[in-house]
Scaffold this active site. Structure first.
Site, PDB file in Angstrom:
ATOM      1  N   ALA A   1      70.457  51.679  35.927  1.00  0.00           N
ATOM      2  CA  ALA A   1      69.721  50.725  35.086  1.00  0.00           C
ATOM      3  C   ALA A   1      68.424  50.384  35.812  1.00  0.00           C
ATOM      4  O   ALA A   1      68.337  50.518  37.039  1.00  0.00           O
ATOM      5  CB  ALA A   1      70.565  49.474  34.868  1.00  0.00           C
TER       6      ALA A   1
ATOM      7  N   GLY B   1      74.175  53.127  36.225  1.00  0.00           N
ATOM      8  CA  GLY B   1      74.249  53.400  34.787  1.00  0.00           C
ATOM      9  C   GLY B   1      74.216  54.886  34.451  1.00  0.00           C
ATOM     10  O   GLY B   1      74.638  55.282  33.364  1.00  0.00           O
TER      11      GLY B   1
ATOM     12  N   GLU C   1      77.671  55.925  34.668  1.00  0.00           N
ATOM     13  CA  GLU C   1      78.374  55.244  33.565  1.00  0.00           C
ATOM     14  C   GLU C   1      78.111  55.906  32.212  1.00  0.00           C
ATOM     15  O   GLU C   1      79.005  55.975  31.366  1.00  0.00           O
ATOM     16  CB  GLU C   1      77.986  53.763  33.548  1.00  0.00           C
ATOM     17  CG  GLU C   1      78.547  53.040  34.768  1.00  0.00           C
ATOM     18  CD  GLU C   1      78.129  51.586  34.835  1.00  0.00           C
ATOM     19  OE1 GLU C   1      76.926  51.328  35.021  1.00  0.00           O
ATOM     20  OE2 GLU C   1      78.998  50.717  34.685  1.00  0.00           O
TER      21      GLU C   1
ATOM     22  N   GLU D   1      75.982  49.578  42.827  1.00  0.00           N
ATOM     23  CA  GLU D   1      75.599  48.221  42.404  1.00  0.00           C
ATOM     24  C   GLU D   1      75.883  47.138  43.432  1.00  0.00           C
ATOM     25  O   GLU D   1      75.119  46.173  43.552  1.00  0.00           O
ATOM     26  CB  GLU D   1      76.295  47.854  41.085  1.00  0.00           C
ATOM     27  CG  GLU D   1      75.757  48.590  39.866  1.00  0.00           C
ATOM     28  CD  GLU D   1      76.411  49.944  39.637  1.00  0.00           C
ATOM     29  OE1 GLU D   1      77.174  50.406  40.513  1.00  0.00           O
ATOM     30  OE2 GLU D   1      76.161  50.545  38.583  1.00  0.00           O
TER      31      GLU D   1
HETATM   32  N1  COA Z   1      65.237  51.232  38.592  1.00  0.00           N
HETATM   33  C1  COA Z   1      63.900  51.149  38.611  1.00  0.00           C
HETATM   34  N2  COA Z   1      63.118  52.041  39.251  1.00  0.00           N
HETATM   35  C2  COA Z   1      63.733  53.061  39.869  1.00  0.00           C
HETATM   36  C3  COA Z   1      65.128  53.199  39.893  1.00  0.00           C
HETATM   37  C4  COA Z   1      65.901  52.227  39.196  1.00  0.00           C
HETATM   38  N3  COA Z   1      67.227  52.299  39.134  1.00  0.00           N
HETATM   39  N4  COA Z   1      65.440  54.296  40.611  1.00  0.00           N
HETATM   40  C5  COA Z   1      64.281  54.823  41.022  1.00  0.00           C
HETATM   41  N5  COA Z   1      63.245  54.088  40.586  1.00  0.00           N
HETATM   42  C6  COA Z   1      61.813  54.315  40.822  1.00  0.00           C
HETATM   43  C7  COA Z   1      61.448  53.923  42.253  1.00  0.00           C
HETATM   44  O1  COA Z   1      61.207  52.551  42.350  1.00  0.00           O
HETATM   45  C8  COA Z   1      60.201  54.755  42.459  1.00  0.00           C
HETATM   46  O2  COA Z   1      59.124  54.130  41.821  1.00  0.00           O
HETATM   47  P1  COA Z   1      57.674  54.101  42.543  1.00  0.00           P
HETATM   48  O3  COA Z   1      57.274  55.547  42.640  1.00  0.00           O
HETATM   49  O4  COA Z   1      56.830  53.320  41.563  1.00  0.00           O
HETATM   50  O5  COA Z   1      57.854  53.458  43.877  1.00  0.00           O
HETATM   51  C9  COA Z   1      60.494  56.047  41.655  1.00  0.00           C
HETATM   52  O6  COA Z   1      61.535  55.699  40.725  1.00  0.00           O
HETATM   53  C10 COA Z   1      61.011  57.163  42.520  1.00  0.00           C
HETATM   54  O7  COA Z   1      62.140  56.690  43.254  1.00  0.00           O
HETATM   55  P2  COA Z   1      62.246  56.802  44.855  1.00  0.00           P
HETATM   56  O8  COA Z   1      63.221  55.764  45.301  1.00  0.00           O
HETATM   57  O9  COA Z   1      60.900  56.779  45.461  1.00  0.00           O
HETATM   58  O10 COA Z   1      62.855  58.269  44.973  1.00  0.00           O
HETATM   59  P3  COA Z   1      63.755  58.840  46.150  1.00  0.00           P
HETATM   60  O11 COA Z   1      63.879  60.308  45.900  1.00  0.00           O
HETATM   61  O12 COA Z   1      63.278  58.374  47.474  1.00  0.00           O
HETATM   62  O13 COA Z   1      65.201  58.161  45.928  1.00  0.00           O
HETATM   63  C11 COA Z   1      67.108  57.436  44.655  1.00  0.00           C
HETATM   64  C12 COA Z   1      65.943  58.457  44.766  1.00  0.00           C
HETATM   65  C13 COA Z   1      67.823  57.710  43.321  1.00  0.00           C
HETATM   66  C14 COA Z   1      68.074  57.659  45.818  1.00  0.00           C
HETATM   67  C15 COA Z   1      66.531  56.011  44.697  1.00  0.00           C
HETATM   68  O14 COA Z   1      65.469  55.930  43.751  1.00  0.00           O
HETATM   69  C16 COA Z   1      67.514  54.922  44.365  1.00  0.00           C
HETATM   70  O15 COA Z   1      68.336  54.573  45.184  1.00  0.00           O
HETATM   71  N6  COA Z   1      67.412  54.352  43.138  1.00  0.00           N
HETATM   72  C17 COA Z   1      68.191  53.229  42.732  1.00  0.00           C
HETATM   73  C18 COA Z   1      69.587  53.651  42.414  1.00  0.00           C
HETATM   74  C19 COA Z   1      70.435  52.473  42.066  1.00  0.00           C
HETATM   75  O16 COA Z   1      70.714  51.601  42.853  1.00  0.00           O
HETATM   76  N7  COA Z   1      70.878  52.469  40.798  1.00  0.00           N
HETATM   77  C20 COA Z   1      71.768  51.483  40.305  1.00  0.00           C
HETATM   78  C21 COA Z   1      71.043  50.446  39.547  1.00  0.00           C
HETATM   79  S1  COA Z   1      72.183  49.245  38.914  1.00  0.00           S
END
Ligand code: COA
Length: 262
Positions: free
Chosen positions: A67, A112, A115, A135
């Site tokens: 999400a 999500g 999910e 989460e």
């Molecule tokens: N919500 C909002 N933005 C998100 C996102 C999310 N769940 N997941 C990734 N993004 C955005 C990042 O903020 C980043 O934006 P920016 O370029 O403006 O800084 C862009 O997507 C790229 O993500 P980034 O984290 O730089 O890529 P990465 O390859 O280093 O890491 C992940 C990839 C998936 C490991 C990492 O993005 C992550 O941990 N995301 C969140 C996952 C999460 O906790 N999801 C559960 C939410 S309830």
């Protein structure tokens, strides 16, 4: 409805590929994307020309990275519960529509993302797929059905381990623990997914729909609404807590969260 976050493709016979496309946020689910998904899936559910739905992510890196944390960051408790309710509307369509839904997981399926995948009838994984329920690292719990559905795929103890630890599960392990059915090399992934979808869509769609209904009825779908409502309330209750604010602020500020248990 104009679609800004989804790309739709039709593949004969009768396959609708729904691609979630928010490249700047690794296809994270914001409200607008969930509203589009709900409408597209509701239409697909009623459209006799659609026999199988394939849900996937745009690009090579992510299915859905969860999400949208930036959008969730400032939600109140009531807004958190409502957001979970919207997610549940989408997952219930995937789970209950009278035609097969296949999750084609082509990269990160976090929060999500996993999910949405476990609301589909089954999951096909690309070799680069990574699943997680991270989460608790954000000071919340899963809100789009993992507390209800994940155990059906991996068993209760593994579901607890994934949700309590947030640890990442790669494609091969996902198959080993029953989360994904099969894994295909990234280069041939969509071709293989479409072969599976076509194998299904060539059969009698009324027989397949009947099988889905009976299989769903014989598993844990009984009481689904009550279980999902309990999850939405618990999810919402954590919004506004110090840990939720810290967890999500830390993600947005790109630093490690420091929790106080409040
Ligand atoms: N919500 C909002 N933005 C998100 C996102 C999310 N769940 N997941 C990734 N993004 C955005 C990042 O903020 C980043 O934006 P920016 O370029 O403006 O800084 C862009 O997507 C790229 O993500 P980034 O984290 O730089 O890529 P990465 O390859 O280093 O890491 C992940 C990839 C998936 C490991 C990492 O993005 C992550 O941990 N995301 C969140 C996952 C999460 O906790 N999801 C559960 C939410 S309830």
């Amino acid at each position: 409805m104009t679609l800004e976050n989804l790309i739709l493709e039709r593949v004969e016979p009768g396959i609708l590929v729904v691609k979630i496309s928010r490249p700047k946020a690794l296809n994270a689910l914001n409200t607008a994307t969930l509203v589009e998904l709900k409408e597209v899936l509701r239409e697909a559910s009623e459209d006799a020309s659609v026999r199988v739905v394939v849900l996937t992510g745009d690009g090579e890196k992510a299915f859905v990275a969860g999400a949208d944390i930036a959008e969730m960051q400032h939600k109140t408790s009531a807004e958190g519960t409502a957001f979970a309710g919207l997610g549940h509307d989408v997952t219930k369509l995937l789970e209950l529509m009278p035609k097969p839904t296949i999750a084609a997981v082509n990269g990160y399926a976090f929060g999500g993302g996993t999910e949405m995948a476990i609301a589909c009838d089954f999951i096909l994984a690309s070799a680069n797929a990574v699943f997680a329920q991270p989460e608790v690292g954000l000071g919340i719990i899963p809100g789009f059905g993992a507390n209800v559905r994940l155990a059906k795929f991996v068993g209760l103890a593994r579901a607890k381990e994934m949700i309590f630890s947030g640890r990442r599960v790669k494609a091969d392990e996902a198959v080993a623990i029953g989360l994904a059915n099969r894994v295909f090399a990234a280069e041939e992934f969509m071709a293989k997914v479409l072969e599976v979808a076509q194998q299904i869509s060539r059969h009698s769609h009324s027989a397949v729909a009947c099988a889905k209904q009976v299989l769903n009825g014989s598993s844990e779908s009984v009481g689904l609404d009550a279980k999902l409502a309990a999850e939405a309330r618990a999810f919402g209750a954590l919004f506004g807590s110090a840990d939720q604010r810290e967890g999500m602020t830390a993600f947005v500020e790109k630093r490690k969260a420091s929790f106080e248990g409040l």
